[in-house]
Design a protein around this motif. Structure first.
Motif, mmCIF file in Angstrom:
data_model
loop_
_atom_site.group_PDB
_atom_site.id
_atom_site.type_symbol
_atom_site.label_atom_id
_atom_site.label_comp_id
_atom_site.label_asym_id
_atom_site.label_seq_id
_atom_site.Cartn_x
_atom_site.Cartn_y
_atom_site.Cartn_z
ATOM 1 N N MET A 1 0.837 -1.196 0.000
ATOM 2 C CA MET A 1 0.000 0.000 0.000
ATOM 3 C C MET A 1 0.873 1.247 0.000
ATOM 4 N N THR A 2 0.638 2.147 -0.954
ATOM 5 C CA THR A 2 1.396 3.387 -0.995
ATOM 6 C C THR A 2 0.938 4.305 0.139
ATOM 7 N N ARG A 3 1.748 5.354 0.390
ATOM 8 C CA ARG A 3 1.360 6.261 1.469
ATOM 9 C C ARG A 3 0.059 6.987 1.126
ATOM 10 N N ALA A 4 -0.124 7.365 -0.149
ATOM 11 C CA ALA A 4 -1.359 8.033 -0.555
ATOM 12 C C ALA A 4 -2.569 7.135 -0.294
ATOM 13 N N GLN A 5 -2.451 5.862 -0.626
ATOM 14 C CA GLN A 5 -3.536 4.918 -0.361
ATOM 15 C C GLN A 5 -3.782 4.771 1.136
ATOM 16 N N ARG A 6 -2.689 4.771 1.909
ATOM 17 C CA ARG A 6 -2.827 4.623 3.365
ATOM 18 C C ARG A 6 -3.557 5.829 3.964
ATOM 19 N N LEU A 7 -3.244 7.027 3.471
ATOM 20 C CA LEU A 7 -3.904 8.221 3.988
ATOM 21 C C LEU A 7 -5.399 8.202 3.674
ATOM 22 N N LEU A 8 -5.748 7.778 2.465
ATOM 23 C CA LEU A 8 -7.158 7.683 2.107
ATOM 24 C C LEU A 8 -7.867 6.619 2.946
ATOM 25 N N THR A 9 -7.170 5.509 3.186
ATOM 26 C CA THR A 9 -7.746 4.457 4.018
ATOM 27 C C THR A 9 -7.947 4.945 5.444
ATOM 28 N N LEU A 10 -7.008 5.718 5.951
ATOM 29 C CA LEU A 10 -7.120 6.271 7.298
ATOM 30 C C LEU A 10 -8.343 7.173 7.410
ATOM 31 N N ILE A 11 -8.569 8.014 6.407
ATOM 32 C CA ILE A 11 -9.750 8.876 6.419
ATOM 33 C C ILE A 11 -11.023 8.036 6.419
ATOM 34 N N GLN A 12 -11.021 6.984 5.603
ATOM 35 C CA GLN A 12 -12.208 6.143 5.525
ATOM 36 C C GLN A 12 -12.474 5.439 6.854
ATOM 37 N N ILE A 13 -11.431 4.982 7.517
ATOM 38 C CA ILE A 13 -11.601 4.348 8.826
ATOM 39 C C ILE A 13 -12.214 5.342 9.814
ATOM 40 N N LEU A 14 -11.709 6.572 9.803
ATOM 41 C CA LEU A 14 -12.245 7.589 10.705
ATOM 42 C C LEU A 14 -13.701 7.910 10.375
ATOM 43 N N ARG A 15 -14.040 7.917 9.093
ATOM 44 C CA ARG A 15 -15.423 8.191 8.704
ATOM 45 C C ARG A 15 -16.370 7.111 9.210
ATOM 46 N N ASN A 16 -15.863 5.905 9.385
ATOM 47 C CA ASN A 16 -16.697 4.786 9.830
ATOM 48 C C ASN A 16 -16.935 4.787 11.331
ATOM 49 N N HIS A 17 -16.282 5.699 12.047
ATOM 50 C CA HIS A 17 -16.433 5.769 13.504
ATOM 51 C C HIS A 17 -17.066 7.102 13.885
ATOM 52 N N ARG A 18 -18.112 7.046 14.676
ATOM 53 C CA ARG A 18 -18.786 8.274 15.107
ATOM 54 C C ARG A 18 -18.116 8.889 16.320
ATOM 55 N N TYR A 19 -17.339 8.098 17.054
ATOM 56 C CA TYR A 19 -16.712 8.578 18.277
ATOM 57 C C TYR A 19 -15.191 8.461 18.156
ATOM 58 N N PRO A 20 -14.445 9.176 19.000
ATOM 59 C CA PRO A 20 -12.983 9.153 18.900
ATOM 60 C C PRO A 20 -12.406 7.737 18.933
ATOM 61 N N VAL A 21 -11.411 7.506 18.093
ATOM 62 C CA VAL A 21 -10.741 6.215 17.993
ATOM 63 C C VAL A 21 -9.292 6.407 18.429
ATOM 64 N N THR A 22 -8.787 5.510 19.236
ATOM 65 C CA THR A 22 -7.420 5.657 19.729
ATOM 66 C C THR A 22 -6.411 5.480 18.606
ATOM 67 N N GLY A 23 -5.259 6.106 18.790
ATOM 68 C CA GLY A 23 -4.187 5.943 17.823
ATOM 69 C C GLY A 23 -3.745 4.498 17.699
ATOM 70 N N ALA A 24 -3.733 3.770 18.818
ATOM 71 C CA ALA A 24 -3.317 2.367 18.786
ATOM 72 C C ALA A 24 -4.261 1.539 17.918
ATOM 73 N N HIS A 25 -5.557 1.824 18.027
ATOM 74 C CA HIS A 25 -6.529 1.091 17.214
ATOM 75 C C HIS A 25 -6.330 1.404 15.732
ATOM 76 N N LEU A 26 -6.151 2.681 15.411
ATOM 77 C CA LEU A 26 -5.950 3.074 14.016
ATOM 78 C C LEU A 26 -4.677 2.466 13.458
ATOM 79 N N ALA A 27 -3.600 2.527 14.235
ATOM 80 C CA ALA A 27 -2.331 1.959 13.783
ATOM 81 C C ALA A 27 -2.463 0.460 13.544
#
Length: 229
Positions: free
Chosen positions: A1-27
């Motif tokens: 996965m390229t960094r650009a793809q990873r950044l887009l995936t990170l945004i999508q993961i955040l969009r799927n959560h209505r409440y704050p998500v820990t950095g450990a979970h995202l990582a």
């Protein structure tokens, strides 16, 4: 996965959560280190993504941020095309037109390598019963739901008995052989489903109903034992 793809995936993961998500979970979801995750968050914030939070507390993406529709996978494209085709085939006139326009917009912004996929997809919509006619105008119902306006109408039930109803509409169900309006009924003081082809003399009140449609939908799901989608 390229960094650009990873950044887009990170945004999508955040969009799927209505409440704050820990950095450990995202990582963990991305398979990267916490240090890399914090660096990616900072990069997205610098580029204008409204991500709030900080290390140790979690992160949340404020509503309203839109992703450019350029990074769909082939499976995602097929899912969008299949859904749009079903709505174009089975929806009312206005929804059908919206689905066709949406499909055209999706195709227009796809990368060249994927642009043929909507036309080439082998997922097809099967034949359905004749288009449902008569009863309430679904476009009027949808506008009332969006505006959280009360509806007043005459209703004929399965036994051909008629009654006057005032309801708080909050959802529409689309089935092959019927459309159902889901609402809180003032007459019955409970949730009720109304077949739209049995609704007559419909009027939309200027008065908003006293609760939000999201709250009504959530309570109805709990009463019916329906998990959130």
């Amino acid at each position: 996965m390229t960094r650009a793809q990873r950044l887009l995936t990170l945004i999508q993961i955040l969009r799927n959560h209505r409440y704050p998500v820990t950095g450990a979970h995202l990582a963990g979801e991305l398979g990267i280190s916490l240090r890399t995750l914090y660096r990616d968050i900072a990069t997205l914030q610098e580029q204008g993504a409204p991500i709030e939070g900080e290390a140790g507390l979690g992160y949340v993406l404020r509503p309203g941020f839109l992703l450019p529709p350029l990074m769909f996978s082939k499976d995602e494209i097929e899912a969008l095309v299949l859904g749009a085709r079903w709505v174009a085939h089975c929806g009312d006139e206005y929804l059908a037109d919206a689905a066709r326009h949406t499909l055209g917009k999706i195709t227009a912004v796809l990368p060249e390598a994927l642009r043929h996929t909507p036309d080439a997809t082998t997922l097809l919509i099967g034949p359905s019963p004749e288009r449902i006619s008569g009863g309430a105008d679904l476009a009027v119902l949808r506008r009332a739901i969006r505006a959280e306006r009360k509806l007043t109408f005459d209703y004929r039930d399965a036994n051909d008995a008629c009654s006057a109803r005032t309801v708080w509409p909050f959802a529409l169900g689309f089935f092959d052989n019927m459309r159902l309006l889901v609402a809180w009924c003032e007459l019955r003081q409970d949730f009720r489903n109304f077949r739209t082809d049995r609704i007559g003399k419909l009027s939309v009140a200027e008065q908003r109903y006293p609760r939000s449609r999201q709250a009504l939908l959530r309570e109805w799901r709990e009463c019916e034992g329906i998990p959130p989608q």
